[in-house]
Structure formats: C-alpha cells, structure tokens
Design a protein around this motif. Structure first.
Motif, mmCIF file in Angstrom:
data_model
loop_
_atom_site.group_PDB
_atom_site.id
_atom_site.type_symbol
_atom_site.label_atom_id
_atom_site.label_comp_id
_atom_site.label_asym_id
_atom_site.label_seq_id
_atom_site.Cartn_x
_atom_site.Cartn_y
_atom_site.Cartn_z
ATOM 1 N N UNK A 106 -42.977 -31.580 80.938
ATOM 2 C CA UNK A 106 -42.324 -30.822 79.866
ATOM 3 C C UNK A 106 -43.344 -30.064 79.047
ATOM 4 N N UNK A 107 -44.471 -30.747 78.796
ATOM 5 C CA UNK A 107 -45.526 -30.136 78.003
ATOM 6 C C UNK A 107 -46.080 -28.900 78.688
ATOM 7 N N UNK A 108 -46.332 -29.016 79.990
ATOM 8 C CA UNK A 108 -46.836 -27.875 80.740
ATOM 9 C C UNK A 108 -45.829 -26.733 80.714
ATOM 10 N N UNK A 109 -44.562 -27.088 80.832
ATOM 11 C CA UNK A 109 -43.535 -26.046 80.818
ATOM 12 C C UNK A 109 -43.458 -25.371 79.462
ATOM 13 N N UNK A 110 -43.628 -26.185 78.425
ATOM 14 C CA UNK A 110 -43.605 -25.638 77.074
ATOM 15 C C UNK A 110 -44.741 -24.632 76.913
ATOM 16 N N UNK A 138 -42.866 -20.493 70.734
ATOM 17 C CA UNK A 138 -42.988 -21.663 71.617
ATOM 18 C C UNK A 138 -41.636 -22.220 71.992
ATOM 19 N N UNK A 139 -41.624 -22.954 73.095
ATOM 20 C CA UNK A 139 -40.418 -23.689 73.475
ATOM 21 C C UNK A 139 -39.400 -22.828 74.182
ATOM 22 N N UNK A 140 -39.814 -21.647 74.668
ATOM 23 C CA UNK A 140 -38.890 -20.827 75.428
ATOM 24 C C UNK A 140 -37.973 -20.036 74.521
ATOM 25 N N UNK A 141 -37.161 -19.189 75.138
ATOM 26 C CA UNK A 141 -36.365 -18.238 74.391
ATOM 27 C C UNK A 141 -35.386 -18.925 73.442
ATOM 28 N N UNK A 142 -34.837 -20.065 73.871
ATOM 29 C CA UNK A 142 -33.788 -20.698 73.078
ATOM 30 C C UNK A 142 -34.332 -21.386 71.841
ATOM 31 N N UNK A 143 -35.511 -21.984 72.023
ATOM 32 C CA UNK A 143 -36.047 -22.848 70.993
ATOM 33 C C UNK A 143 -37.140 -22.160 70.210
ATOM 34 N N UNK A 144 -37.094 -20.828 70.229
ATOM 35 C CA UNK A 144 -38.262 -20.090 69.752
ATOM 36 C C UNK A 144 -38.776 -20.561 68.396
ATOM 37 N N UNK A 145 -39.993 -21.105 68.408
ATOM 38 C CA UNK A 145 -40.644 -21.496 67.160
ATOM 39 C C UNK A 145 -41.859 -20.585 67.005
ATOM 40 N N UNK A 148 -43.662 -20.504 87.090
ATOM 41 C CA UNK A 148 -43.623 -20.793 88.530
ATOM 42 C C UNK A 148 -44.907 -21.453 89.005
ATOM 43 N N UNK A 149 -46.035 -20.969 88.433
ATOM 44 C CA UNK A 149 -47.315 -21.562 88.832
ATOM 45 C C UNK A 149 -47.348 -23.034 88.429
ATOM 46 N N UNK A 150 -46.804 -23.320 87.233
ATOM 47 C CA UNK A 150 -46.778 -24.704 86.751
ATOM 48 C C UNK A 150 -45.907 -25.560 87.663
ATOM 49 N N UNK A 151 -44.801 -24.958 88.107
ATOM 50 C CA UNK A 151 -43.926 -25.709 89.004
ATOM 51 C C UNK A 151 -44.670 -26.036 90.300
ATOM 52 N N UNK A 152 -45.418 -25.037 90.811
ATOM 53 C CA UNK A 152 -46.217 -25.270 92.024
ATOM 54 C C UNK A 152 -47.213 -26.397 91.787
ATOM 55 N N UNK A 210 -47.922 -36.280 72.006
ATOM 56 C CA UNK A 210 -47.387 -35.117 71.296
ATOM 57 C C UNK A 210 -48.484 -34.078 71.095
ATOM 58 N N UNK A 211 -49.646 -34.569 70.718
ATOM 59 C CA UNK A 211 -50.746 -33.644 70.491
ATOM 60 C C UNK A 211 -51.136 -32.939 71.791
ATOM 61 N N UNK A 212 -51.095 -33.682 72.900
ATOM 62 C CA UNK A 212 -51.544 -33.116 74.172
ATOM 63 C C UNK A 212 -50.487 -32.239 74.812
ATOM 64 N N UNK A 213 -49.227 -32.570 74.619
ATOM 65 C CA UNK A 213 -48.188 -31.867 75.367
ATOM 66 C C UNK A 213 -47.169 -31.196 74.462
ATOM 67 N N UNK A 214 -47.159 -31.553 73.185
ATOM 68 C CA UNK A 214 -46.160 -30.996 72.290
ATOM 69 C C UNK A 214 -44.798 -31.620 72.485
ATOM 70 N N UNK A 215 -44.745 -32.684 73.301
ATOM 71 C CA UNK A 215 -43.471 -33.317 73.583
ATOM 72 C C UNK A 215 -43.448 -34.689 72.933
#
Ligand code: ATP
Ligand code: MG
Lengths: 216, 445
Positions: free
Chosen positions: B44-48, B125-132, B301-305, B395-400
C-alpha cells in the motif's frame, strides 16, 4: 420386556470352540428383577453387554421392549441405550474429571429430553449424597461411589437397569444398603432389573435367579 | 452438560499441555498475521508513493530502475533526459503539471533532489480520490518557477557555448542572485535523521550512498521548510531548486559529453507529470515512448511489477510462517494422541452412557480445534501487539497505518486455523472412535 431368541455369541480369539453364549429362548417380564449367576467366565458380563447393545450377538434376536437391537444401526443402538438403559458397573466407572453432580448428569447427556434440571440433585439427595455434589469421585468412599453410580444409572429414567456385580467392591453393610435401594427404586418405577453377581446372598434378594450355564 | 463443556473440561484437566501447545499455535499464527499485515502495508505504501504522479519520463532503459531512482530515491540514475523533452512535455495539451527532477547529490546519506517549486502545490498524495496536498511542519516552500529554470538554462547554454571546452563555470561572486537558489525543503525523516531544521545550513556532497566525492563547499544551502510526514519517499528527500544543481561546481558540461545525449549533464534526471485521465494520458505516454531520447513509465505499473517479483520472496516467508503453524498443530495432535491410552476407559464409559462413536470423535477433534482457535486468537492478539509496536515506524516508512483491528482476512485465518486444528485432531480422534467399549469396561484400569 426382554426377549432373547436363538442367541449365539462367541469371541474369535477364544482357544476352544469360542462359544460363550448359545441358547434358544429367554424372557424377562416388565418390572421383573432377575439375578444372573454363574461361574467366572460363564458369560454374565457378555450377556449384559448384549442387552445394552454394546456387543452384538453372532446371530439371534435381542429384543428390548419390542425393539430388536440387531435391526438398529450402531448409532441408533447408542441412542436406544442413552434413552432407555441404565448401567452400573462393578468398579462403578465414575469419570474422574467431573464432579459428583456432573457424573450423575452424564447419565442423561446423550438421551432425549436432556437437560433435566434438578434431577441429578434430587437423585443424589435420595441416595444420601446431597452434601457431596461438588466433590470429585476420588474424594468419595467406595460406598459413596456406588451410590453415585446408581444415581447416574437412573438419571435417564431407564426402562431397563443392568448391573454387573454392583456390590462386588462393597463391604457387607454397604452392599446390602445399595442393593435394597436399587431394588426398591426399581419396584417403585417399574424398572426391569438384570443384575450379574457371584454372591448367593445378593441373588436371594431378587425375585428370580438365572444360572447362565442353565440357559445354554 | 453439553459437549463443549466436556471439551473445555478435558482441556482444563491437561492445562499445561493445552497452554503450551496453544501458545505454539499462537506464535505461528502471530508471525503469519504480522508478516501478512506488514507486506500489505508495504505494498500500500509503495502504491501511495506511486500516486505522487501519473507518469515518469527518463532516459531509455529499465522502467523499474527509473521509477525506483526518480520516485523512491533508490539505486543509481540510468542517465539523463534532454531538457527539451521537459519543455515539450510542459507545453503538451492534457498535461496537468510537470516537475523536472535532478538527482545525484546528497547530504549525510539523504538524497538531494532538484525540483521546481510547483511541486509543493501540484503534488497530491493518496491518489486522485484521497488527494492530500503537501503540508509543512515548519517554514514553507522556496520559490523557483519553471520560467526561472528556463531562463537559467538559456544563460548556461550561452556560457557553455562561449567557453567551449573550458568548463561552463558560473562565477558565484558575480552571480550573487544565484545564491538565492541555495534554499532547501527537507522531508520529515531527513529532519529527524540529520537534525536539519528551518534556518539550518548544510553543504551538499557530490554523489549518493556515501560513494560520492567531496562537498560543494561553495553551495552552502539554507533550510527554509520542513514537510509533514507523507509516508512517501518525499520524507527522505532534500528538495532544492533544480537550478541550484546546474550552478554547483562539478555539474558543468565538458567537451566529451555529447550535448543532448543521456550523458549530457545539462539534461534532467527525470520528469514527473500528471495528465488528464483517459485518452490524453495514453496518447502522451505513447508519443513519449516513440522518442529515441526518452521513455515514459507509469510508476503504479512498475510498482506492481516490482511486487510480483518481491511476491515470490514474500511467498517463501509466508510459507515458512505457515509451516510454523503446521508444526504447532502437529504438536497439538501429538499431545492429544499421547492421552488416548489413558482415556480409553473414559470413552468406553461414555459409550455405555449412550454416546455415539461420532460423539467421541467430535469430542477429541473439538479439543484440538479449540486449542487451535484459542491459539489463533492469542496469536492475532500477539500480531496486534507486534504491529502496534511498529505502527509508527511502518507509518513513517510507508505512510500506511497498519490496522490492529481484526478484519475479514484475520477472521478467515482464524477459521482456517481452527479447521486445520480439527483436522489435526482427527488422527487421535479416529483412534478414540475405534475404542471397543465392552473391552475397556470389563477391565479395571
Ligand atoms: N472382548 C473379549 N474378547 C475375547 N474374549 C472375551 C472377551 N470378553 C469376554 N471374553 C471371554 O468370554 C467369556 C465370558 O466372559 P464374561 O466376561 O462374560 O464372563 P463373566 O461371567 O462376566 O465372568 P466374571 O464373573 O469373571 O465377570 C470368557 O471366557 C472371556 O474370556
Ligand atoms: Mg463379568
């Protein structure tokens, strides 16, 4: 109540013929009280186990109150035993992990109509152990254990009470008391009793006595 | 008395064995759940982090390496992308915003990234929906616009042309206004790790990961802002105006560097951009990849890979922890099996009282299932404590924020462990099932 026909029972491991029981016809009327006597090894315990359905005959009909046990599945026989039969053993076979009250309750746990709140206490009070409900079996004297075993056998309101040398482990006085209690309760509740014993004095307290060897 | 009462009673009678075997199950379940939750958090952190921008543009090469280097500040740059690419991107319709990146310097192991200051307002941050939007813990952003960068680039281009092979050295004393570029905004981790705060001054060092050369003494930089933790690699970055990268000594062009190539030091390490969704994005992506001097990648996509690669190592870890659970359950089975001999008489008595064979079977499987269930519950509690203990670091490392509250996955795990416990109990239970009641009733043991 009890009707045995053309019974054959042998244990394959037996050296000689292996036949333990073999007889044509034996009946006990409802409410009858029968003492089963015979030499050691004559097959008294085996006969009681046939009546309870714990052991199956090689052939023949074991009919209890009109039900042929051989026609039932094993699970159905277990249920039949849970509902209609009470069993008292020579060494009483109380369960160590359970209190006196729980041991008596176990007499009806597998029966229809369970639970019956209060009945275990009633029965224990009737046998004079109302003050020992929470004791563990090992904390009881042998005579007290016999009373608990007796109360447990009555817990499911059985039609048939089987006893395998119930007084064998008791002193004379205790033996007489337990036996008297057993016979009186059976008479009052019209329970059929079959009791295996070595003791001729015990046998004399019953309505009738059957020698296993004579059945053959 | 009910069957479950009897099950619990039997477990209580063998308290020590029940507790010990239960704890071994807890350990396995705890590790299994912790590994799962942390892995989830890291993904999740990487995706964020990948949601910082829609697209990354860099030199041709590995898309994953580009993503890791430009976005996650890991590994080495694969080379530069020409400045002209950035200009073109910025002018392309459908591009919402773009930020040029320059990397290669560091301060005490923290990477320095040159950017334009629209990053502070454009990145969410957090993608379009969660924009912070990015928030500052202290101070504020520096100002360095695309226009200023463009102006500097053209100045430097002229200087390089005039001086030719002689380094395009900008004389700092005569370019006092350039000093205004030596400003920095530091990420939350950087502030914590290096003690840099608003007003602190530091000197960037050439190179990253400690392998770099000496410091850029002339480029003393002042911290003007500290970011709130974002749970992204921004926390580990020191952001400076990208122009500063080009005036710091050591970054000048030399003759053997072909202008416009990937070795061109006047190029950019990468460009981050966001586009309108849909058609525009695909078209921009294609046209960038048609170029010979650049490639575009979707970081998500790169993160998914990356995670499909990591997934295999992760699988091994999960397998090992699952194996611990299995071994623990075998322990439960053995412990129960060892009691079978002593309990034959008890089973026989229960049969005489009317219990079915299947009831005896249920009693024994119930015991192992309950040990597994209780062990599993304690194990999840253990995982909760473990995760709670590291939740701030994660949380500090991943924001999650890793959840300690049991969710559907934990309930499934619990159900699976209980079922496996029941299965483990089947072996002793079948032995109990086969007990011949009449035989054990006549013996007095
Ligand atoms: N499970 C068994 N397997 C093999 N043989 C058995 C088994 N149970 C009983 N027998 C044999 O069957 C015969 C009758 O045994 P049973 O226990 O019915 O006698 P009993 O009349 O109750 O004797 P006792 O008065 O000593 O209790 C004996 O010869 C015994 O060895
Ligand atoms: Mg006998």
């Amino acid at each position: 109540m009890i009707h045995l026909q053309n019974i054959h029972k042998s244990y394959p491991s037996d050296a000689d013929s292996g036949l333990v029981l073999g007889f044509e016809d034996w009946r006990v009327a409802r409410g009858g009280q029968v003492a089963l006597i015979g030499e050691s090894g004559s097959g008294k315990t085996t006969l009681l186990n046939l009546l309870s359905g714990l052991v199956q005959p090689d052939s023949g009909i074991v009919s209890i109150d009109g039900t042929d046990l051989a026609q039932l599945s094993e699970a159905q026989r277990d249920r039949f035993r849970a509902d209609h039969i009470g069993y008292v053993f020579q060494s009483f076979h109380l369960l160590d992990g359970y209190s006196v009250k729980e041991n008596v309750e176990l007499g009806a746990v597998f029966a229809k109509g369970h639970p019956q709140p209060g009945r275990a206490v009633e029965l224990l009070e009737a046998v004079g152990l109302g003050h020992r409900l929470q004791h563990m079996p090992r904390q009881l004297s042998v005579g007290q254990q016999a009373r608990v075993a007796f109360a447990r056998a009555l817990m499911n309101r059985p039609k048939l009470l089987l006893a395998d040398e119930p007084t064998g482990a008791l002193d004379y006085e205790n033996g007489k008391q337990v036996l008297a209690m057993l016979l009186q309760t059976a008479r009052e509740s019209n329970i059929t009793v079959v009791c295996a014993t070595h003791d001729m004095e015990v046998a004399a307290a019953f309505e009738s006595t059957v020698r296993v060897e004579d059945l053959q | 008395m009910r069957l479950h009462t009897m099950v619990l009673r039997n477990l209580k009678r063998r308290q020590l064995a029940s507790i010990l075997t239960g704890l071994s199950v807890s350990l396995g379940v705890g590790l299994f759940a912790t590994v799962g939750a942390l892995r989830e958090a890291s993904e999740q952190g990487f995706n964020r982090s990948a949601s910082i921008c829609d697209m990354l543009v860099g030199a041709k090469g590995s898309g994953l390496q580009l993503t890791l280097n430009a976005l996650y500040h890991m590994g080495q740059s694969q080379g530069n992308v020409p400045y002209a690419v950035y200009e073109e991107i910025a002018a392309t319709p459908g591009v919402l915003w773009s930020v040029p990146l320059a990397v290669g310097d560091s301060f005490r192991g923290q990477r320095i990234v040159g950017v334009t200051s629209n990053l502070f307002s454009d990145v969410h941050l957090g993608g379009a929906n969660l924009a912070e939007p990015l928030a500052f813990a202290d101070g504020g952003p520096f100002a360095y616009s695309r226009a200023e960068f463009a102006e500097l680039k053209s100045e430097l281009g002229q200087a390089a042309a005039e001086h030719s092979s002689e380094a395009a050295h900008v004389d700092h004393d005569h370019n006092a206004h350039l000093k205004s570029m030596f400003k920095a905004v530091v990420g939350a981790d950087v502030a914590r790790n290096t003690g840099l705060m608003v007003g602190s001054k530091f000197t960037p060092a050439h190179g990253v990961e400690g392998v770099g050369g000496g410091g850029h003494q002339e480029a003393e930089t002042e911290v003007v802002g500290v970011l709130e933790p974002t749970g992204t690699p921004l926390d580990r970055a020191i952001l400076i105006p990208i122009g500063a990268y080009y005036v710091i000594a050591g970054h000048e062009a030399t003759a053997d560097m072909v202008a416009g190539g990937t070795r061109d030091p006047r190029g950019l390490s990468a460009v981050m951009l966001s586009t309108k969704a849909g058609f525009y994005r695909t078209r921009i992506f294609r046209s960038l990849n048609d170029r010979l001097d650049a490639q575009a990648v979707y970081p998500s996509q790169e993160v998914r890979k990356l995670f499909s690669i990591i997934g295999q190592g992760d699988m091994v870890l999960r397998l090992i922890t699952a194996l611990i659970v299995v071994v623990a359950l075998v322990g439960v089975m053995v412990a129960i099996y060892n009691t079978m001999g002593a309990r034959r008489r008890e089973f026989a008595i229960l049969r005489a009282l009317g219990a079915r064979r299947s009831t005896i079977l249920g009693l024994v499987t119930g015991e192992s299932a309950v040990i597994a269930l209780l062990g599993g519950v304690v194990g999840l509690g253990l995982a909760g404590v473990l995760i709670y203990a590291v939740t701030d670091q994660v949380h500090a490392a991943t924001g999650v924020r890793v959840t300690v509250v049991p969710g559907a996955a934990e309930l499934q795990l619990l159900a699976a462990v209980t079922l496996a416990g029941a299965v483990a109990g089947l072996i002793p239970a079948l032995s109990a099932y086969r007990t011949e009641a009449a035989y054990y009733l006549s013996s007095n043991i």
